[in-house]
Scaffold this motif. Structure first.
Motif, mmCIF file in Angstrom:
data_model
loop_
_atom_site.group_PDB
_atom_site.id
_atom_site.type_symbol
_atom_site.label_atom_id
_atom_site.label_comp_id
_atom_site.label_asym_id
_atom_site.label_seq_id
_atom_site.Cartn_x
_atom_site.Cartn_y
_atom_site.Cartn_z
ATOM 1 N N GLU A 59 0.731 -1.246 0.004
ATOM 2 C CA GLU A 59 0.057 0.101 -0.040
ATOM 3 C C GLU A 59 0.663 1.085 -0.045
ATOM 4 O O GLU A 59 0.614 2.348 -0.605
ATOM 5 C CB GLU A 59 -0.906 0.115 1.321
ATOM 6 N N LEU A 60 1.846 1.148 0.767
ATOM 7 C CA LEU A 60 2.889 2.555 0.629
ATOM 8 C C LEU A 60 3.469 2.594 -0.647
ATOM 9 O O LEU A 60 3.764 3.831 -1.074
ATOM 10 C CB LEU A 60 3.944 2.026 1.841
ATOM 11 N N ASP A 61 3.963 1.492 -1.593
ATOM 12 C CA ASP A 61 4.450 1.666 -2.669
ATOM 13 C C ASP A 61 3.316 2.506 -3.725
ATOM 14 O O ASP A 61 3.804 3.133 -4.465
ATOM 15 C CB ASP A 61 4.750 0.330 -3.243
ATOM 16 N N SER A 67 1.184 9.590 -5.557
ATOM 17 C CA SER A 67 1.142 10.831 -5.026
ATOM 18 C C SER A 67 2.640 11.575 -5.428
ATOM 19 O O SER A 67 2.634 12.523 -5.064
ATOM 20 C CB SER A 67 0.994 10.848 -3.471
ATOM 21 N N LYS A 68 3.516 10.513 -5.931
ATOM 22 C CA LYS A 68 4.824 11.324 -6.398
ATOM 23 C C LYS A 68 5.596 11.918 -5.331
ATOM 24 O O LYS A 68 6.480 12.588 -5.285
ATOM 25 C CB LYS A 68 5.009 11.992 -7.530
ATOM 26 N N ARG A 69 5.479 11.346 -3.937
ATOM 27 C CA ARG A 69 6.033 11.861 -2.739
ATOM 28 C C ARG A 69 6.037 10.789 -1.497
ATOM 29 O O ARG A 69 5.354 9.777 -1.597
ATOM 30 C CB ARG A 69 5.452 13.155 -2.293
#
Length: 248
Positions: A59-61, A67-69
């Protein structure tokens, strides 16, 4: 064990996997890197913790891709709580903690139960050695007799909690304390032993060029991996060590 300092956080876990009085493995890592400066560790059922780590990493990836951040440790803490609470009817049997550096460059810790209840803390211990180690952590964090945990306003009409985000302690003193805690607990707890993995994440408010390297070093049987990433302020330095515990 996890400790949050003014510009650092430390997270450590032993490498022994046991069931009742049987030792299943002596070389199991219980710490997972979720981001460059955010780490997740847990106790309880190893298979449930492994599945949680896999879900959060995926989920973090996905979040970073869209979001590109990078996600902040505080935002990730709330996401983990919501994820655990969504499985409250059939929960993962794992009591976990999250450690990282926040946007201010301060060490930040969160602890969770199996159904997503969480709190921000300055020093955390989870697992079978909690009853032995947590009193020592409460001592350095002044949670046992600190009268300034609550402060009253001038008119004494309300109380406001004081910021307990980190402990005023140096990195070397914190590492020494973690070492003493593991050695003393290994003498008394069967399920804790062999060695422990310790990760130190330190924040430096500098503006240097990008450095991204891993340098292995060896000192008296201690394997250390050092990673430095200075792309953004503050500069983050991560050190990972594996330290043997006395055998009995």
């Amino acid at each position: 064990i996890a400790i949050a300092g003014k510009n650092f956080c430390i997270i450590a876990a032993d490498t022994r996997l046991s069931e009742n009085y049987s030792i299943k493995s002596r070389n199991i890592s219980k710490i997972v890197e979720l981001s460059d400066d955010i780490y997740f560790a847990g106790s309880g059922c190893l298979s449930d913790f492994t599945e949680l780590s896999r879900i959060f990493t995926r989920e973090l990836d996905t979040y970073e891709w869209y979001s590109k951040r990078k996600i902040s440790v505080d935002a990730l803490a709330h996401f983990i709580s919501n994820s655990l609470y969504s499985r409250r009817l059939f929960p993962y049997y794992s009591f976990s903690c999250l450690a990282g550096i926040n946007k201010k460059g301060e060490g930040t810790l969160y602890r969770y139960d199996a159904v997503g209840s969480f709190e921000k803390s300055r020093a955390i211990c989870l697992g079978k050695g909690e009853k032995l180690i947590q009193p020592l952590l409460d001592k350095i964090s002044h949670m046992d007799n600190d009268e300034s945990l609550w402060k009253a306003d001038i008119e004494l009409t309300s109380f406001e909690p004081i910021d307990l985000s980190y402990i005023d302690i140096s990195v070397d003193d914190a590492i020494s304390l973690v070492n003493k805690c593991f050695k003393s607990a290994a003498e008394r707890e069967l399920t804790l032993g062999d060695s422990y993995e310790i990760i130190t994440v330190t924040s430096f408010k500098e503006n240097n060029d990008l450095i991204d390297k891993i340098t292995p070093t060896s000192n008296k049987g201690i394997l250390m991996l050092e990673k430095s990433n200075t792309k953004h302020k503050p500069r983050i330095v991560i050190k990972r060590s594996f330290i043997s515990l006395p055998s009995h």
